[in-house]
Design a protein around this motif. Structure first.
Motif, mmCIF file in Angstrom:
data_model
loop_
_atom_site.group_PDB
_atom_site.id
_atom_site.type_symbol
_atom_site.label_atom_id
_atom_site.label_comp_id
_atom_site.label_asym_id
_atom_site.label_seq_id
_atom_site.Cartn_x
_atom_site.Cartn_y
_atom_site.Cartn_z
ATOM 1 N N GLN A 26 0.835 -1.185 0.000
ATOM 2 C CA GLN A 26 0.000 0.000 0.000
ATOM 3 C C GLN A 26 0.877 1.244 0.000
ATOM 4 N N VAL A 59 0.893 5.302 0.895
ATOM 5 C CA VAL A 59 0.195 6.272 1.720
ATOM 6 C C VAL A 59 0.880 7.619 1.594
ATOM 7 N N GLU A 60 0.134 8.613 1.105
ATOM 8 C CA GLU A 60 0.660 9.964 0.950
ATOM 9 C C GLU A 60 0.390 10.787 2.204
ATOM 10 N N SER A 61 1.240 11.776 2.421
ATOM 11 C CA SER A 61 1.050 12.721 3.503
ATOM 12 C C SER A 61 1.765 14.018 3.149
ATOM 13 N N CYS A 65 5.369 9.897 0.382
ATOM 14 C CA CYS A 65 4.617 8.702 0.036
ATOM 15 C C CYS A 65 5.409 7.505 0.522
ATOM 16 N N ASN A 91 -5.516 17.377 -5.817
ATOM 17 C CA ASN A 91 -5.238 16.197 -5.035
ATOM 18 C C ASN A 91 -4.017 15.517 -5.649
ATOM 19 N N TYR A 129 -1.319 12.430 -5.968
ATOM 20 C CA TYR A 129 -1.225 10.984 -5.815
ATOM 21 C C TYR A 129 0.183 10.503 -6.113
ATOM 22 N N TRP A 171 -1.364 2.672 -6.719
ATOM 23 C CA TRP A 171 -1.660 4.069 -6.423
ATOM 24 C C TRP A 171 -1.990 4.281 -4.955
ATOM 25 N N GLY A 172 -1.614 5.458 -4.459
ATOM 26 C CA GLY A 172 -2.043 5.865 -3.137
ATOM 27 C C GLY A 172 -3.410 6.514 -3.186
ATOM 28 N N GLN A 173 -3.893 6.933 -2.026
ATOM 29 C CA GLN A 173 -5.218 7.526 -1.914
ATOM 30 C C GLN A 173 -5.241 9.023 -2.181
ATOM 31 N N GLY A 174 -4.088 9.648 -2.176
ATOM 32 C CA GLY A 174 -3.999 11.061 -2.473
ATOM 33 C C GLY A 174 -3.901 11.930 -1.232
ATOM 34 N N THR A 175 -3.339 13.105 -1.422
ATOM 35 C CA THR A 175 -3.273 14.110 -0.377
ATOM 36 C C THR A 175 -3.564 15.466 -1.003
#
Length: 124
Positions: A3, A5-7, A22, A93, A95, A114-118
């Protein structure tokens, strides 16, 4: 299953800076090419930057060239997007994505993970 994960997104004034991160969880990371894409409301998802798995080569879209820099830390399983001189049109957003290819892919079709986006919002 890996997975992403963006931040690091947030609200910033025009001319300011943000650094997006990410991080990959649950799998390997070092041999993926990594990319950043963005999507604003009513627009298609567009390429921002990519970096090869060995960290030697990178590429950025013309719209962000000279302002954004992509880099990665494979030991931390993290890819970064340093965004400087932000403009309101950078609002989107963002990604991160991974591609099991060699080189510097730009197409969304080259990236399978792909991540979920930030969210990044730049005020005028």
């Amino acid at each position: 299953q890996v997975q992403l994960v963006e931040s690091g997104g947030g609200l910033v004034q025009a001319g300011g800076s943000l650094r997006l991160s990410c991080t990959a969880f649950g799998g390997t990371f070092g041999r993926y090419a990594m990319g950043w894409f963005r999507q604003a409301p009513g627009k298609e998802r567009e390429f921002v930057a990519s970096i090869a798995w060995d960290r030697v080569a990178s590429d950025t879209a013309n719209s962000v060239k000279g302002r954004f820099t992509i880099f990665r830390d494979n030991d931390k399983k993290t890819v970064y997007l340093q965004m400087n001189s932000l403009k309101p049109e950078d609002t989107a957003n963002y990604y991160c994505a991974a591609a099991e290819v060699y080189g510097l892919p730009r197409s969304i079709h080259d990236f399978g993970l792909w991540g979920q986006g930030t969210q990044v919002t730049v005020s005028s």
